[in-house]
Motif scaffolding. Sequence first.
Motif, PDB file in Angstrom:
ATOM      1  N   ALA A 185      -1.274   6.834  -3.651  1.00 52.99           N
ATOM      2  CA  ALA A 185      -1.633   5.734  -4.543  1.00 52.99           C
ATOM      3  C   ALA A 185      -2.232   6.270  -5.832  1.00 52.99           C
ATOM      4  O   ALA A 185      -2.450   7.480  -5.989  1.00 52.99           O
ATOM      5  CB  ALA A 185      -2.620   4.806  -3.838  1.00 52.99           C
ATOM      6  N   LYS A 231       0.841  -1.194   0.000  1.00 52.58           N
ATOM      7  CA  LYS A 231       0.000   0.000   0.000  1.00 52.58           C
ATOM      8  C   LYS A 231       0.880   1.250   0.000  1.00 52.58           C
ATOM      9  O   LYS A 231       1.864   1.332   0.739  1.00 52.58           O
ATOM     10  CB  LYS A 231      -0.882   0.015   1.248  1.00 52.58           C
ATOM     11  CG  LYS A 231      -1.798  -1.178   1.371  1.00 52.58           C
ATOM     12  CD  LYS A 231      -2.513  -1.158   2.712  1.00 52.58           C
ATOM     13  CE  LYS A 231      -3.327  -2.419   2.933  1.00 52.58           C
ATOM     14  NZ  LYS A 231      -3.922  -2.465   4.288  1.00 52.58           N
ATOM     15  N   ARG A 232       0.477   2.221  -0.808  1.00 52.84           N
ATOM     16  CA  ARG A 232       1.230   3.468  -0.904  1.00 52.84           C
ATOM     17  C   ARG A 232       0.393   4.633  -0.400  1.00 52.84           C
ATOM     18  O   ARG A 232      -0.819   4.654  -0.589  1.00 52.84           O
ATOM     19  CB  ARG A 232       1.662   3.704  -2.352  1.00 52.84           C
ATOM     20  CG  ARG A 232       2.789   2.777  -2.799  1.00 52.84           C
ATOM     21  CD  ARG A 232       3.090   2.903  -4.286  1.00 52.84           C
ATOM     22  NE  ARG A 232       4.347   2.277  -4.632  1.00 52.84           N
ATOM     23  CZ  ARG A 232       4.519   0.965  -4.800  1.00 52.84           C
ATOM     24  NH1 ARG A 232       3.488   0.149  -4.654  1.00 52.84           N
ATOM     25  NH2 ARG A 232       5.704   0.480  -5.098  1.00 52.84           N
TER      26      ARG A 232
END
Length: 201
Positions: free
Chosen positions: A165, A161-162
């Motif tokens: 995103a 997960k960023r």
Amino acid sequence: MRKIVVCTFLTLDGVLQAPGGPDEDAESGFEHGGWQKNASDDEVGEAIAGWYQHSDAMLLGRKTYEIFASYWPTADPANPFTERMNSTPKYVASRTLTSLEWQNSTLLDGDVVQAVRTLKESDGGDINVVGSGDLAQTLMRHDLVDEYRLTIHPVIIGTGKRLFADGAIPTRLEPVSVSTTKGGTVLAVYRPNGKPAYDSY
């Protein structure tokens, strides 16, 4: 007006998932949990302690809340963060939780965006969004983030997960302070400052 401050540990390629341990968050088959410890140093801890001095509340998503609530109530009292984490008011955004057992925790009612707007208008100091990537992205989409405090560690994960995103709102950031520790971690504080400008060379 209170500030909403996103405080997040990131890899160099922008991953925020499971910095603290292998079992912290294995969602979507993530296999790199615990990436932060060996990519960190004492200067990072000092910076984080300073970031918390100007806040008097935390804003957490469900997953981060559950991770913290399973650890901090019984954490070593000699750890200087233990008392801070337990005594700080915590506001939790969740569609599934109906009650909160960790002391000083409050479940936000109704629409999270409106609830956070109400928090911003209340009396008090900064409110730190810690971890909680999905919540942070919701706040970003609704222009509710006033500042980013990021530790960007010298490690590349490649998956996970960023914070920023796909679908992140294009935003120009004004640097407040940026420095690098001896171990190569970038300590960066930014404030949103309108939209990016586009030109060509």
